[in-house]
Design a protein around this motif. Structure first.
Motif, PDB file in Angstrom:
ATOM      1  N   LEU A  16      -3.590   3.252   5.636  1.00  0.00           N
ATOM      2  CA  LEU A  16      -3.049   1.949   5.153  1.00  0.00           C
ATOM      3  C   LEU A  16      -1.590   2.021   5.106  1.00  0.00           C
ATOM      4  CD1 LEU A  16      -5.390   1.431   1.992  1.00  0.00           C
ATOM      5  CD2 LEU A  16      -5.545   0.277   4.091  1.00  0.00           C
ATOM      6  N   HIS A  17      -0.950   0.764   5.687  1.00  0.00           N
ATOM      7  CA  HIS A  17       0.254   0.690   5.661  1.00  0.00           C
ATOM      8  C   HIS A  17       0.989  -0.473   4.954  1.00  0.00           C
ATOM      9  CE1 HIS A  17       4.179   0.066   8.946  1.00  0.00           C
ATOM     10  NE2 HIS A  17       4.377   0.342   7.572  1.00  0.00           N
ATOM     11  N   PRO A  18       1.332  -0.481   3.601  1.00  0.00           N
ATOM     12  CA  PRO A  18       1.995  -1.275   2.751  1.00  0.00           C
ATOM     13  C   PRO A  18       3.208  -2.152   3.199  1.00  0.00           C
ATOM     14  CG  PRO A  18       1.308   0.686   1.512  1.00  0.00           C
ATOM     15  CD  PRO A  18       1.488   0.931   3.121  1.00  0.00           C
ATOM     16  N   LEU A  19       3.410  -3.409   2.998  1.00  0.00           N
ATOM     17  CA  LEU A  19       4.487  -4.177   3.289  1.00  0.00           C
ATOM     18  C   LEU A  19       5.601  -3.923   2.562  1.00  0.00           C
ATOM     19  CD1 LEU A  19       2.617  -7.532   3.808  1.00  0.00           C
ATOM     20  CD2 LEU A  19       3.673  -6.184   5.478  1.00  0.00           C
ATOM     21  N   ASP A  20       5.325  -2.782   1.512  1.00  0.00           N
ATOM     22  CA  ASP A  20       6.551  -2.707   0.801  1.00  0.00           C
ATOM     23  C   ASP A  20       7.406  -1.561   1.505  1.00  0.00           C
ATOM     24  OD1 ASP A  20       5.223  -0.533   0.120  1.00  0.00           O
ATOM     25  OD2 ASP A  20       4.938  -0.804  -1.911  1.00  0.00           O
ATOM     26  N   ASP A  21       7.336  -1.339   2.793  1.00  0.00           N
ATOM     27  CA  ASP A  21       7.862  -0.285   3.445  1.00  0.00           C
ATOM     28  C   ASP A  21       8.040   1.154   3.141  1.00  0.00           C
ATOM     29  OD1 ASP A  21       8.541  -2.383   5.172  1.00  0.00           O
ATOM     30  OD2 ASP A  21      10.379  -2.962   4.200  1.00  0.00           O
ATOM     31  N   THR A  22       7.363   1.599   2.005  1.00  0.00           N
ATOM     32  CA  THR A  22       7.314   2.730   1.570  1.00  0.00           C
ATOM     33  C   THR A  22       6.805   3.826   2.734  1.00  0.00           C
ATOM     34  OG1 THR A  22       6.953   2.185  -0.654  1.00  0.00           O
ATOM     35  CG2 THR A  22       6.485   4.544  -0.056  1.00  0.00           C
ATOM     36  N   PHE A  23       5.978   3.458   3.534  1.00  0.00           N
ATOM     37  CA  PHE A  23       5.566   4.462   4.596  1.00  0.00           C
ATOM     38  C   PHE A  23       6.366   4.324   5.735  1.00  0.00           C
ATOM     39  CE2 PHE A  23       3.054   4.961   8.464  1.00  0.00           C
ATOM     40  CZ  PHE A  23       2.121   6.005   7.905  1.00  0.00           C
ATOM     41  N   ASP A  24       7.531   3.264   5.790  1.00  0.00           N
ATOM     42  CA  ASP A  24       8.492   3.305   7.028  1.00  0.00           C
ATOM     43  C   ASP A  24       9.550   4.178   6.371  1.00  0.00           C
ATOM     44  OD1 ASP A  24       7.281   1.606   8.151  1.00  0.00           O
ATOM     45  OD2 ASP A  24       8.165  -0.280   7.427  1.00  0.00           O
ATOM     46  N   THR A  25       9.804   4.744   5.223  1.00  0.00           N
ATOM     47  CA  THR A  25      10.747   5.582   5.123  1.00  0.00           C
ATOM     48  C   THR A  25      10.330   7.090   5.399  1.00  0.00           C
ATOM     49  OG1 THR A  25       9.883   6.279   2.849  1.00  0.00           O
ATOM     50  CG2 THR A  25      11.317   4.351   3.120  1.00  0.00           C
ATOM     51  N   LEU A  26       9.153   7.274   6.011  1.00  0.00           N
ATOM     52  CA  LEU A  26       8.703   8.512   6.522  1.00  0.00           C
ATOM     53  C   LEU A  26       9.263   8.712   7.880  1.00  0.00           C
ATOM     54  CD1 LEU A  26       5.434   9.083   4.751  1.00  0.00           C
ATOM     55  CD2 LEU A  26       7.587  10.118   4.027  1.00  0.00           C
ATOM     56  N   GLU A  27       9.532   7.852   8.683  1.00  0.00           N
ATOM     57  CA  GLU A  27      10.011   7.828   9.949  1.00  0.00           C
ATOM     58  C   GLU A  27       9.128   8.548  10.837  1.00  0.00           C
ATOM     59  OE1 GLU A  27      14.048   9.655   9.090  1.00  0.00           O
ATOM     60  OE2 GLU A  27      14.694   7.646   9.879  1.00  0.00           O
ATOM     61  N   TRP A  28       7.753   7.996  10.937  1.00  0.00           N
ATOM     62  CA  TRP A  28       6.756   8.482  11.988  1.00  0.00           C
ATOM     63  C   TRP A  28       7.231   8.384  13.263  1.00  0.00           C
ATOM     64  CZ3 TRP A  28       2.868  11.616  10.340  1.00  0.00           C
ATOM     65  CH2 TRP A  28       2.574  11.404   8.868  1.00  0.00           C
ATOM     66  N   ALA A  29       6.941   9.199  14.196  1.00  0.00           N
ATOM     67  CA  ALA A  29       7.149   8.829  15.684  1.00  0.00           C
ATOM     68  C   ALA A  29       5.971   8.328  15.915  1.00  0.00           C
ATOM     69  CB  ALA A  29       7.293  10.109  16.400  1.00  0.00           C
ATOM     70  N   THR A  54       2.368  -0.724  -2.364  1.00  0.00           N
ATOM     71  CA  THR A  54       1.769   0.560  -2.424  1.00  0.00           C
ATOM     72  C   THR A  54       0.603   0.545  -3.575  1.00  0.00           C
ATOM     73  OG1 THR A  54       3.784   1.515  -1.964  1.00  0.00           O
ATOM     74  CG2 THR A  54       2.186   2.950  -2.906  1.00  0.00           C
ATOM     75  N   ALA A  55       0.940  -0.096  -4.742  1.00  0.00           N
ATOM     76  CA  ALA A  55      -0.204  -0.152  -5.770  1.00  0.00           C
ATOM     77  C   ALA A  55      -1.380  -0.911  -5.102  1.00  0.00           C
ATOM     78  CB  ALA A  55       0.298  -0.846  -7.082  1.00  0.00           C
ATOM     79  N   ASP A  56      -1.200  -1.807  -4.359  1.00  0.00           N
ATOM     80  CA  ASP A  56      -2.363  -2.662  -3.714  1.00  0.00           C
ATOM     81  C   ASP A  56      -3.280  -1.611  -2.809  1.00  0.00           C
ATOM     82  OD1 ASP A  56      -1.927  -4.805  -5.070  1.00  0.00           O
ATOM     83  OD2 ASP A  56      -0.903  -5.748  -3.302  1.00  0.00           O
ATOM     84  N   ALA A  57      -2.424  -0.681  -2.158  1.00  0.00           N
ATOM     85  CA  ALA A  57      -3.045  -0.033  -1.189  1.00  0.00           C
ATOM     86  C   ALA A  57      -3.873   1.274  -1.854  1.00  0.00           C
ATOM     87  CB  ALA A  57      -1.791   0.809  -0.358  1.00  0.00           C
ATOM     88  N   VAL A  58      -3.264   1.674  -3.067  1.00  0.00           N
ATOM     89  CA  VAL A  58      -4.055   2.514  -3.718  1.00  0.00           C
ATOM     90  C   VAL A  58      -5.391   2.084  -4.446  1.00  0.00           C
ATOM     91  CG1 VAL A  58      -3.889   4.025  -5.846  1.00  0.00           C
ATOM     92  CG2 VAL A  58      -1.838   3.816  -4.349  1.00  0.00           C
ATOM     93  N   GLU A  59      -5.296   0.912  -4.831  1.00  0.00           N
ATOM     94  CA  GLU A  59      -6.625   0.416  -5.025  1.00  0.00           C
ATOM     95  C   GLU A  59      -7.407  -0.008  -3.870  1.00  0.00           C
ATOM     96  OE1 GLU A  59      -7.651  -0.955  -7.998  1.00  0.00           O
ATOM     97  OE2 GLU A  59      -5.504  -0.597  -9.161  1.00  0.00           O
ATOM     98  N   LEU A  60      -7.165  -0.138  -2.564  1.00  0.00           N
ATOM     99  CA  LEU A  60      -8.035  -0.040  -1.429  1.00  0.00           C
ATOM    100  C   LEU A  60      -8.507   1.169  -1.171  1.00  0.00           C
ATOM    101  CD1 LEU A  60      -6.143  -2.615   0.838  1.00  0.00           C
ATOM    102  CD2 LEU A  60      -8.203  -2.994  -0.694  1.00  0.00           C
ATOM    103  N   VAL A  61      -7.654   2.139  -1.503  1.00  0.00           N
ATOM    104  CA  VAL A  61      -8.066   3.598  -1.394  1.00  0.00           C
ATOM    105  C   VAL A  61      -9.383   3.885  -2.177  1.00  0.00           C
ATOM    106  CG1 VAL A  61      -7.604   6.186  -1.492  1.00  0.00           C
ATOM    107  CG2 VAL A  61      -6.067   4.644  -0.460  1.00  0.00           C
ATOM    108  N   ALA A  62      -9.071   3.655  -3.511  1.00  0.00           N
ATOM    109  CA  ALA A  62     -10.166   3.671  -4.570  1.00  0.00           C
ATOM    110  C   ALA A  62     -11.495   2.865  -4.116  1.00  0.00           C
ATOM    111  CB  ALA A  62      -9.650   3.171  -6.095  1.00  0.00           C
ATOM    112  N   ALA A  63     -11.333   1.841  -3.431  1.00  0.00           N
ATOM    113  CA  ALA A  63     -12.533   1.121  -3.095  1.00  0.00           C
ATOM    114  C   ALA A  63     -13.055   1.617  -1.759  1.00  0.00           C
ATOM    115  CB  ALA A  63     -12.135  -0.371  -2.794  1.00  0.00           C
ATOM    116  N   GLY A  64     -12.471   2.568  -1.087  1.00  0.00           N
ATOM    117  CA  GLY A  64     -13.043   3.279   0.164  1.00  0.00           C
ATOM    118  C   GLY A  64     -12.691   2.413   1.169  1.00  0.00           C
TER     119      GLY A  64
END
Length: 264
Positions: free
Chosen positions: A106-119, A133-143
């Motif tokens: 999952l790639h949340p829109l709040d840009d937390t994932f972008d701060t990791l600077e993935w190539a 990110t909170a919404d993404a955590v809920e989706l992880v819990a839902a599988g």
């Protein structure tokens, strides 16, 4: 430094995952006259908040545009993947980016994932990006998928049905203290000193007040000078109570050399 302590309070911004408790406690001990106000802000909005004067300084996630913002990198966080406790990855100690290739990440829109600077972002993209990110955590819990975040965010959004594992070799998020370069006030300098671990007596960034000179000993011996003089230089012909080996040896040698003269 520019500016002055005109504000009745010090406003400190912080992004999710940062716990400023220790620094706030030290501030309250050292500057009880200046209340500190905490301002929670998302990682994406933090630089703009500082530029607009919404906070005097703040803990941000790098990278940020440093054109007009100063930043002191503080620490680097471990990157982890958040998974359900019954997921296969929960049975291992760590997970590589290659292990995530077949999973939806999952790639949340709040840009937390972008701060990791993935190539190259790991895993497969979801059809829709969660808003936060909170919404993404809920989706992880839902599988629905997995989530790769800095470890502090995994702790922040902890759930009993989820766990996380480190991802070695993944980009890591860096936390920094930042503030507008043209508003480096005395209060900002004080907080920088706290974050850097300076002691309360440190003169860094502040002028050191003149210190009174220590009084010199009275050479005339008017105030205890007699005792001090006796210790430093005994009077002529007066024993100090000590018998250096060299002195006693010299006396014995002189007596022996005198015996042959008396026999003659």
């Amino acid at each position: 430094m520019t500016g002055s302590e005109a504000s009745p309070s010090f406003r400190l911004a912080y992004v999710p995952g940062v716990t400023p408790t220790k620094w706030v406690r030290i501030w309250n001990e050292r500057r009880p006259d200046v209340p500190l106000t905490l301002v929670a802000v998302s990682a994406a909005e933090a630089p703009g908040l500082l530029r607009d004067g919404g906070a005097d300084a703040g803990f941000v996630r790098l990278p940020i545009d440093r054109t007009d913002l100063s930043a002191i990198p503080l620490y680097t966080e471990t990157t982890v993947v958040v998974v359900p406790k019954d997921h296969l990855m929960a049975a291992v100690d760590e997970v590589s980016a290659e292990d995530l290739a077949e999973d939806i990440v999952l790639h949340p829109l709040d840009d937390t994932f972008d701060t990791l600077e993935w190539a190259d972002r790991p895993g497969r993209a979801a059809l829709e990006r969660p808003a936060t990110t909170a919404d993404a955590v809920e989706l992880v819990a839902a599988g629905v998928g997995l989530l790769v975040v800095p470890q502090s965010l995994a702790r922040l959004h902890h759930r009993k049905d989820l766990t996380y594992r480190p991802v070695p070799g993944a980009p890591e998020s860096r936390i920094a203290l930042s503030w507008p370069e043209d508003r480096t006030t005395d209060l900002v300098e004080d907080f920088i000193g706290i974050v850097r671990g300076r002691t309360v007596n440190s003169s860094r960034g502040r002028p050191t007040p003149p210190q009174p000179r220590a009084k010199r000993a009275d050479k005339s011996g008017a105030k205890g000078g007699d005792k001090g003089g006796a210790r430093r230089k005994p009077a002529a012909g007066k024993s100090t109570g000590k018998s250096p080996r060299g002195a006693s040896g010299g006396a014995r040698g002189s007596a022996k050399r005198g015996k042959p003269g008396r026999r003659g």
